[in-house]
Scaffold this motif. Structure first.
Motif, PDB file in Angstrom:
ATOM      1  N   SER A 434       0.819  -1.214   0.000  1.00  0.00           N
ATOM      2  CA  SER A 434       0.000   0.000   0.000  1.00  0.00           C
ATOM      3  C   SER A 434       0.849   1.257   0.000  1.00  0.00           C
ATOM      4  CB  SER A 434      -0.928  -0.006   1.223  1.00  0.00           C
ATOM      5  OG  SER A 434      -0.161  -0.060   2.418  1.00  0.00           O
ATOM      6  N   ASP A 464     -13.181  -9.513   9.394  1.00  0.00           N
ATOM      7  CA  ASP A 464     -12.357  -9.438   8.189  1.00  0.00           C
ATOM      8  C   ASP A 464     -12.031  -7.997   7.832  1.00  0.00           C
ATOM      9  OD1 ASP A 464     -12.437 -12.165   8.100  1.00  0.00           O
ATOM     10  OD2 ASP A 464     -13.943 -12.293   6.501  1.00  0.00           O
ATOM     11  N   ASP A 465     -12.995  -7.107   8.040  1.00  0.00           N
ATOM     12  CA  ASP A 465     -12.731  -5.689   7.750  1.00  0.00           C
ATOM     13  C   ASP A 465     -11.655  -5.127   8.668  1.00  0.00           C
ATOM     14  OD1 ASP A 465     -14.584  -5.478   5.687  1.00  0.00           O
ATOM     15  OD2 ASP A 465     -16.233  -5.169   7.083  1.00  0.00           O
ATOM     16  N   ARG A 466     -11.683  -5.534   9.937  1.00  0.00           N
ATOM     17  CA  ARG A 466     -10.678  -5.054  10.875  1.00  0.00           C
ATOM     18  C   ARG A 466      -9.299  -5.593  10.507  1.00  0.00           C
ATOM     19  NH1 ARG A 466      -8.371  -1.215  13.484  1.00  0.00           N
ATOM     20  NH2 ARG A 466      -7.276  -1.867  15.384  1.00  0.00           N
ATOM     21  N   VAL A 468      -8.296  -6.291   7.497  1.00  0.00           N
ATOM     22  CA  VAL A 468      -7.869  -5.512   6.331  1.00  0.00           C
ATOM     23  C   VAL A 468      -7.270  -4.183   6.774  1.00  0.00           C
ATOM     24  CG1 VAL A 468      -8.704  -4.257   4.315  1.00  0.00           C
ATOM     25  CG2 VAL A 468      -9.479  -6.587   4.724  1.00  0.00           C
ATOM     26  N   THR A 469      -7.904  -3.528   7.750  1.00  0.00           N
ATOM     27  CA  THR A 469      -7.390  -2.243   8.239  1.00  0.00           C
ATOM     28  C   THR A 469      -6.009  -2.403   8.861  1.00  0.00           C
ATOM     29  OG1 THR A 469      -9.661  -1.510   8.656  1.00  0.00           O
ATOM     30  CG2 THR A 469      -7.889  -0.299   9.745  1.00  0.00           C
ATOM     31  N   ILE A 470      -5.821  -3.473   9.642  1.00  0.00           N
ATOM     32  CA  ILE A 470      -4.533  -3.704  10.292  1.00  0.00           C
ATOM     33  C   ILE A 470      -3.454  -3.976   9.243  1.00  0.00           C
ATOM     34  CG2 ILE A 470      -3.259  -5.252  11.829  1.00  0.00           C
ATOM     35  CD1 ILE A 470      -5.825  -5.639  13.401  1.00  0.00           C
ATOM     36  N   ARG A 472      -3.405  -3.119   6.059  1.00  0.00           N
ATOM     37  CA  ARG A 472      -3.097  -1.918   5.271  1.00  0.00           C
ATOM     38  C   ARG A 472      -2.252  -0.934   6.075  1.00  0.00           C
ATOM     39  NH1 ARG A 472      -8.771  -0.729   1.943  1.00  0.00           N
ATOM     40  NH2 ARG A 472      -8.522  -2.487   0.482  1.00  0.00           N
ATOM     41  N   GLY A 473      -2.463  -0.930   7.401  1.00  0.00           N
ATOM     42  CA  GLY A 473      -1.596  -0.113   8.225  1.00  0.00           C
ATOM     43  C   GLY A 473      -0.171  -0.617   8.256  1.00  0.00           C
ATOM     44  N   GLU A 474       0.027  -1.923   7.972  1.00  0.00           N
ATOM     45  CA  GLU A 474       1.361  -2.510   7.914  1.00  0.00           C
ATOM     46  C   GLU A 474       1.940  -2.498   6.504  1.00  0.00           C
ATOM     47  OE1 GLU A 474       0.901  -6.380   9.529  1.00  0.00           O
ATOM     48  OE2 GLU A 474       0.598  -5.684  11.598  1.00  0.00           O
ATOM     49  N   ASP A 477      -1.517  -4.048   0.754  1.00  0.00           N
ATOM     50  CA  ASP A 477      -2.713  -3.637   0.033  1.00  0.00           C
ATOM     51  C   ASP A 477      -3.531  -4.889  -0.290  1.00  0.00           C
ATOM     52  OD1 ASP A 477      -4.629  -2.317  -1.358  1.00  0.00           O
ATOM     53  OD2 ASP A 477      -3.397  -1.914  -3.125  1.00  0.00           O
ATOM     54  N   ARG A 480     -10.910  -7.230   1.226  1.00  0.00           N
ATOM     55  CA  ARG A 480     -11.607  -8.015   2.246  1.00  0.00           C
ATOM     56  C   ARG A 480     -11.878  -9.430   1.746  1.00  0.00           C
ATOM     57  NH1 ARG A 480     -16.500  -9.843   3.337  1.00  0.00           N
ATOM     58  NH2 ARG A 480     -17.197 -10.016   5.512  1.00  0.00           N
TER      59      ARG A 480
END
Length: 508
Positions: A434, A464-466, A468-470, A472-474, A477, A480
């Motif tokens: 990302s 699953d959404d959470r 994905v957020t974690i 992408r923060g790492e 890219d 879900r």
């Protein structure tokens, strides 16, 4: 313009797939077990081939030395100063002869040259020379466990006295799948045997009463019901639970308590009874023996840095051509054209096999060395550092076709300090970063998802959404649906089901 016939001489290049070339390609993708079986067949078929079992004839195994800071070339040490960049193994002259006098030397039998023949029996070392001692091997005297067919046949001989019923029972036995379930319907058996469906159903009921309980079931529910009935535990509440196994799979405990008409304590005991049952009752009898995976390639740290990679000599069948035996039988066959042609063909096949085995070994070590060079970070730091890798990346460096690399990595294993892996394990898809940096390996992302789920608390289950957020923060890219696909491939349930399981485990 005139038309007239004429002769032209032209040169053209084409690849001809000779039988030997086709066989060499098959050898390349064989596992060590299949290769050993193939060599055994060649030893039995070709009288000029001999197994190389003596230490003084043992050639040093192919070896490669890899350093992370080295260039892209792969140097293969074959014990004689040769490298991988030299001539092709098929173009080199190898000493494949066996022409020594010693333990492997053959002496002519008392009958003279004519009694030598071309069979393996004249080579000696075959066992007892008279009938006064037992020449069987230890494996021939070992007992074996009772098979499922033998176990059921002994019971059927007692419980089914009618020959027609025994015939139906034997037919039903032949349609058991490896787990013990009946793979045909009663109507199909009745139509095949020409028997009334009612009689087949009656015989099936008696077969279902045999040991172990649960056999001849047509569904998971029936398999569990047969085992509960054998324990006298098939009451109405348990039948209601069996009718709603999908709710049990979802961990819908409130719904199950309502359907079964029991409280939480009774439901917990019923679930414990279900878990104690065997959903695959036939596996205890005829399960395939577990074969230990023997690595084809061994690697260890190099004291000077990097890795030392070598082939496992235990998985490399080595054969020699016995020129001494050929020299003895060739004069006797000089007057027979057919025998001379046979000997010439066997010499050619033997030479080809020896060189093909050597080329296979060299190719495997080259591919394995390049894979390790590109995945050095994984070996140093773990699966999170596994790089995206495709066949083209390896094939381009070592100068081979992608199909060759694919064949080499099929059914080949390498023993690394981090465990035993199939060579294909190191080839993974790429997931974009990302942040625009280097891509991530799909296997590394899958391992990160599993680590996140394993560390989640009962009251903080990650959706699953959470996840994905974690990720992408790492810097990963990922979509879900990709997270859901990876989670399902690892047999990890959804966040709702995980929350139920964790809360239930915490409340025990």
């Amino acid at each position: 313009m005139s038309l007239s016939p004429r002769l032209d001489l032209r040169q053209a290049q084409s690849l001809v797939m000779t039988p030997q070339l086709q066989q060499a390609i098959k050898l390349l993708q064989m596992s060590n077990v299949d290769l050993s079986a193939f060599v055994e067949q060649e030893l039995e078929r070709n009288p000029l081939l001999e197994r190389n079992e003596r230490a003084d004839f043992e050639a040093p195994p192919e070896r490669a030395e890899m350093r992370p800071d080295a260039d892209a070339s792969v140097v293969v040490d074959r014990g004689a100063g040769e490298d991988a960049d030299g001539p092709s193994p098929l173009d080199q002259d190898y000493n494949t002869d066996r022409d020594d006098a010693g333990a492997g030397d053959m002496t002519a039998p008392p009958g003279g040259e004519e009694s030598l023949g071309l069979g393996m029996g004249s080579w000696g070392g075959g066992g007892a020379r008279d009938f006064g001692e037992d020449a069987r091997s230890l494996e021939d005297t070992l007992s074996r466990p009772e098979s499922l067919r033998e176990h059921l046949g002994a019971q059927m001989a007692v419980d089914l006295a009618d020959p027609v019923d025994r015939l139906i029972g034997t037919h039903l036995m032949g349609h058991l799948d490896p787990c013990g379930y009946l793979a045909v319907s009663v109507e199909e058996v009745a139509a095949t045997l020409g028997a009334p469906p009612e009689r087949v159903e009656a015989v099936l009921a008696r077969m279902q009463a045999l040991d172990p309980p649960g056999l001849f079931a047509r569904s998971l529910r029936e398999c569990l019901a047969l085992q509960l009935a054998d324990r006298n535990r098939l009451d109405p509440a348990m039948e209601a639970l069996l009718d709603n196994l999908e709710m049990l799979g979802r961990r819908d405990l409130p719904g199950l308590m309502k359907v079964c008409g029991v409280d939480a304590e009774d439901l917990r005991e019923m679930i414990a009874e279900i878990r104690a049952l065997d959903p695959k009752p036939a596996l205890r009898f005829e399960g395939e023996p577990v074969h230990t995976v023997v690595p084809d390639v061994l690697m260890r740290p190099n004291p000077e840095g990097g890795w030392l990679i070598e082939l496992n000599s235990d998985t490399l069948p080595r054969v020699l051509i016995n020129r001494r035996y050929l020299a003895r039988v060739r004069p006797a066959a000089s007057g027979d054209k057919a025998v001379r042609a046979f000997l010439g063909e066997q010499v050619q096949n033997a030479n080809w096999l020896v060189k093909a085995l050597d080329q296979r070994a060299t190719t495997i070590i080259k591919v394995a060395a390049e894979i390790i060079r590109q995945q050095d970070a994984f070996l140093e730091h773990g699966v999170q550092h596994l790089r995206p890798l495709i066949l083209r990346d390896v094939a381009g460096v070592i100068g081979m076709h992608e199909s060759t690399v694919s064949r080499v990595t099929s059914n080949k294993y390498i023993a690394t300090p981090r465990g035993l892996f199939e060579l294909k394990y190191f080839f993974t898809q790429a997931i974009n970063s990302s942040a625009g940096g280097e891509a991530h390996s799909a296997e590394a992302v899958r391992a990160r998802i599993k680590a996140l789920i394993d560390a989640e608390p009962p009251k903080g289950v990650l959706s699953d959404d959470r996840i994905v957020t974690i990720l992408r923060g790492e810097g990963v890219d990922i979509a879900r649906r990709t997270v859901a696909k990876y989670r399902e491939s690892m047999r990890i349930p959804s966040s709702v089901q995980r929350r139920r399981e964790k809360l239930e485990a915490a409340g025990r």
